[in-house]
Design a protein around this motif. Structure first.
Motif, short mmCIF file in Angstrom:
data_model
loop_
_atom_site.label_atom_id
_atom_site.label_comp_id
_atom_site.label_asym_id
_atom_site.label_seq_id
_atom_site.Cartn_x
_atom_site.Cartn_y
_atom_site.Cartn_z
N VAL A 90 46.72 28.07 33.34
CA VAL A 90 47.17 26.68 33.49
C VAL A 90 48.13 26.31 32.36
CG1 VAL A 90 46.43 24.26 33.48
CG2 VAL A 90 45.11 25.97 34.74
N ALA A 91 47.80 26.70 31.13
CA ALA A 91 48.66 26.38 29.98
C ALA A 91 50.03 27.03 30.12
CB ALA A 91 47.99 26.82 28.68
N SER A 108 52.04 25.48 33.03
CA SER A 108 52.46 24.12 32.68
C SER A 108 53.75 24.12 31.88
CB SER A 108 51.36 23.41 31.89
OG SER A 108 50.19 23.27 32.66
N ASN A 166 56.47 24.35 35.32
CA ASN A 166 56.41 23.06 36.03
C ASN A 166 55.09 22.98 36.80
OD1 ASN A 166 56.79 24.49 38.53
ND2 ASN A 166 59.01 24.44 38.13
N GLN A 167 54.82 21.81 37.39
CA GLN A 167 53.54 21.58 38.06
C GLN A 167 53.39 22.43 39.31
OE1 GLN A 167 51.13 19.87 36.64
NE2 GLN A 167 49.77 20.51 38.31
N VAL A 223 52.08 25.69 38.37
CA VAL A 223 50.65 25.60 38.05
C VAL A 223 49.81 25.80 39.31
CG1 VAL A 223 48.79 24.08 37.26
CG2 VAL A 223 50.98 24.09 36.05
#
Length: 337
Positions: A195-196, A199, A202-203, A206
Motif C-alpha cells: 500500500v505504501a 500510494s 496513485n490511488q 493501490v
C-alpha cells in the motif's frame, strides 16, 4: 494471574513501541509503522531494554499476536477477488510465487543456510512477509532465533524494494496502472509495504496492487501445507526409525490460525460480511502485527544477526533481485498484451 503478570511488562513495552512507530510513520510514511517498529525494537532491545523480565511478554507478543493477525486477515478478503485480475493475472501470481520459492530454497542451500531459514525465507518473500513466516514457523519447527532473523531480513529488504519499485514501475510502464500494480503487488512482502509503495504512484495503482497482493495471501494455506510436507520428508530422510518420525507430527496439521484465516475468508466469500467487520479485522490485524514486530525486534540478538550479516545480506539481495527480475519478465509475457 501469575502468568498474566509475567506477560504484561513485555507486552506493554511492545505496545508502547508500536504506538510510537505509528506516530513516527506519519512523519516518515515511506518506511511504514511495521518497519519502524522492528527497528526501534532492535535498537532498544540491544541497549536499554535487555531486562529478562520482559522475556515472557515479548515472546507472547511475537508468537500469539502474529497468529491472531494472520487469522484476522481472512475476514478482509474473498475468493471473488481472484476474478478481478483475470486468468493471466492469476497465472502471473502463481508463476511468480513458484519462482520465488524455488529460487530462495536453491540460493539458501548454496549459501549454506539450514532448512528452517530457507523455508522461512522462501515463504516470507513469496507470500506475505511476517505473517507467512509466523504461519510456516511452527509447521517446520523453526526456532525463535531463525524466525526473528528472517523476519528482520525480509522486512529490511522489503523496505528497500518499497522505496525503489514505484519509480521502476513508472519508468518502465508509464501510465499502465495494472502493470505497475502487478509489479508492486506481485513482489513486495507485506500488505503495508504494498500500500505504501503503490500510494507513491496513485490511488488506482493501490487498488490493483492490493488485488495482486491479496491473491498471494490467499495462497498462504497451500504454501503452509506444502512446506509442512517438505519438512516431514526432510525428517524422514534424516531419521531412520519410523517411531521417531511419527512422534513428531507437527508437519501434518494445519495451524489453528491458518485454518481460521481460511474459514473467515470462506464466510466472507459466501455471505459478504459487513464493511465494518472487514475494517475492524484489518485494523486489529495491522496493530497485532506491528506489536509483534516490535517484540521480535526486542528479542533479536543483534550480535548474532550481524555475525551472519554478509551471508544474510547476500541472501536478501539475491532473492530480491530474483523477485524483481522474474516479475518484470512475467509481466512482459503474460500481462503486457
Amino acid at each position: 494471574m501469575q502468568k498474566v503478570r509475567q506477560i504484561l511488562p513485555g507486552l506493554i513495552v511492545s505496545l508502547v513501541i508500536a504506538i510510537i512507530s505509528q506516530f513516527v510513520a506519519k512523519v516518515i510514511p515511506t518506511l511504514g509503522a511495521a518497519t519502524i517498529a522492528i527497528l526501534i525494537g532492535i535498537l532498544a532491545g540491544n541497549t536499554v531494554l535487555k531486562q529478562p523480565s520482559l522475556g515472557a511478554g515479548t515472546k507472547f507478543s511475537e508468537s500469539k499476536l502474529l497468529e491472531y493477525s494472520v487469522m484476522l486477515l481472512g475476514a478482509t478478503m474473498t475468493i471473488q477477488t481472484i476474478g478481478k485480475i483475470g486468468i493471466w493475472g492469476v497465472g502471473f501470481i502463481l508463476l511468480q510465487m513458484s519462482i520465488t520459492i524455488v529460487g530462495a530454497l536453491w540460493l539458501g542451500q548454496k549459501l549454506g543456510f539450514g532448512e528452517s531459514k530457507r523455508l522461512l525465507m522462501a515463504g516470507g518473500n513469496a507470500v506475505c512477509g511476517s505473517s507467512a513466516i509466523a504461519s510456516i514457523a511452527p509447521v517446520i519447527e523453526a526456532d525463535d532465533d531463525d524466525k526473528g532473523m528472517i523476519i528482520t531480513l525480509v522486512n529490511l529488504m522489503g523496505t528497500v524494494l518499497m522505496l525503489t519499485l514505484p519509480w521502476l514501475g513508472i519508468g518502465l510502464f508509464g501510465g499502465n496502472t495494472i502493470l505497475k500494480g502487478a509489479l508492486i503487488g506481485g513482489t513486495l512482502q507485506s500488505v503495508g509495504q504494498v500500500v505504501a509503495a503503490a500510494s507513491m504512484v496513485n490511488q488506482a495503482t493501490v487498488q490493483f496492487a492490493t488485488i495482486f497482493k491479496i491473491m498471494r495471501i490467499m495462497m498462504l494455506v497451500v504454501v503452509v501445507l506444502i512446506f509442512g510436507r517438505l519438512h516431514q520428508r526432510h525428517l524422514e530422510a534424516e531419521v531412520a526409525e519410523e517411531a521417531q518420525i511419527s512422534g513428531n507430527g507437527s508437519g501434518h496439521w494445519l495451524p489453528w490460525y491458518v485454518a481460521g484465516f481460511l474459514i473467515l475468508c470462506a464466510i466472507n466469500s459466501l455471505v459478504s460480511l459487513p464493511a465494518i467487520i472487514g475494517t475492524a479485522a484489518h485494523v486489529t490485524s495491522s496493530w497485532f502485527e506491528i506489536i509483534a514486530l516490535a517484540a521480535i525486534g526486542l528479542r533479536l540478538n543483534l550480535a548474532n544477526f550481524l555475525k551472519a550479516g554478509k551471508k544474510l545480506a547476500l541472501y536478501g539481495l539475491g532473492v530480491g533481485t530474483l523477485q524483481v527480475t522474474s516479475a518484470l519478465i512475467l509481466i512482459s509475457i503474460l500481462l503486457n498484451r
